[in-house]
Scaffold this motif. Structure first.
Motif, short mmCIF file in Angstrom:
data_model
loop_
_atom_site.label_atom_id
_atom_site.label_comp_id
_atom_site.label_asym_id
_atom_site.label_seq_id
_atom_site.Cartn_x
_atom_site.Cartn_y
_atom_site.Cartn_z
N VAL A 27 42.40 42.59 43.81
CA VAL A 27 41.50 41.79 43.00
C VAL A 27 41.52 42.39 41.60
CG1 VAL A 27 39.49 43.17 43.68
CG2 VAL A 27 39.15 40.86 42.83
N ALA A 28 41.45 41.53 40.56
CA ALA A 28 41.51 42.05 39.19
C ALA A 28 40.92 41.06 38.20
CB ALA A 28 42.95 42.37 38.80
N ALA A 29 40.56 41.57 37.05
CA ALA A 29 40.14 40.77 35.90
C ALA A 29 40.68 41.49 34.66
CB ALA A 29 38.62 40.66 35.84
N GLU A 30 40.83 40.74 33.57
CA GLU A 30 41.42 41.31 32.36
C GLU A 30 40.54 41.05 31.15
OE1 GLU A 30 45.46 40.30 31.61
OE2 GLU A 30 46.09 40.74 33.66
N ARG A 75 43.26 45.79 32.45
CA ARG A 75 43.22 45.10 33.74
C ARG A 75 42.47 46.02 34.69
NH1 ARG A 75 48.10 43.36 37.79
NH2 ARG A 75 48.86 45.38 37.10
N GLY A 77 40.31 46.38 38.47
CA GLY A 77 40.16 45.80 39.80
C GLY A 77 40.42 46.89 40.81
N ALA A 89 36.36 38.99 41.93
CA ALA A 89 36.98 38.94 40.59
C ALA A 89 35.93 38.57 39.54
CB ALA A 89 38.13 37.95 40.57
N ILE A 92 33.88 41.67 38.66
CA ILE A 92 34.64 42.57 37.78
C ILE A 92 34.66 41.99 36.36
CG2 ILE A 92 36.91 43.57 37.31
CD1 ILE A 92 37.31 43.57 40.40
N ALA A 93 34.87 40.69 36.24
CA ALA A 93 34.87 40.04 34.93
C ALA A 93 33.51 40.20 34.25
CB ALA A 93 35.24 38.56 35.06
#
Length: 140
Positions: A27-30, A75, A77, A89, A92-93
């Protein structure tokens, strides 16, 4: 003495801070941030992300920072060993886009560049004080 179990991987323009190797993003956010010390920034982001997601079973944070022009592409996550909630996600955002957190991260990560190693000065302050005392005594 404390032992850190964080893995710091550096290439030419990328710094990755992770708990496990190889670093994996389930899982990730940027986001994009102004230029600052990438390692200090990564640790700050990791701490806030962990505080938000610590109840997520099997979560191992990963922060990847890439130099992008005049700023840094972040990035954030991580790896999740259990079930991944649909809103992970988004959480995290939320952390990455919080204006108060962003300001604190930049302030903290920029302090290092503005000040040379202040810990060395603090460590040796007793020597400076003793030297000043000796000079004052010899002048009397």
């Amino acid at each position: 003495m404390t032992r850190t179990s964080w893995h710091i991987t550096r290439t030419d323009s990328v710094l990755t801070l992770s708990r496990r190797l190889p670093a994996r993003f389930d899982v990730a956010a940027e986001t994009v941030l102004p230029a600052a010390d990438p390692l200090r920034l990564a640790h700050q982001i990791r701490q806030d992300m962990w505080r938000k997601l610590q109840r997520l079973r099997g979560f191992a944070p990963v922060v990847e920072i890439t130099a992008a022009g005049q700023g840094l592409r972040v990035r954030a996550g991580g790896q999740v060993m259990g079930r991944l909630p649909a809103n992970a996600a988004g959480l995290i955002a939320d952390v990455l886009e919080d204006p108060a957190r962003r300001a604190r991260w930049i302030r903290h990560a920029s302090r290092r560049a503005a000040q040379p190693d202040s810990r060395a000065d603090a460590k040796d302050s007793h020597r400076f004080a003793a030297k000043i005392d000796m000079e004052a005594e010899s002048a009397s």
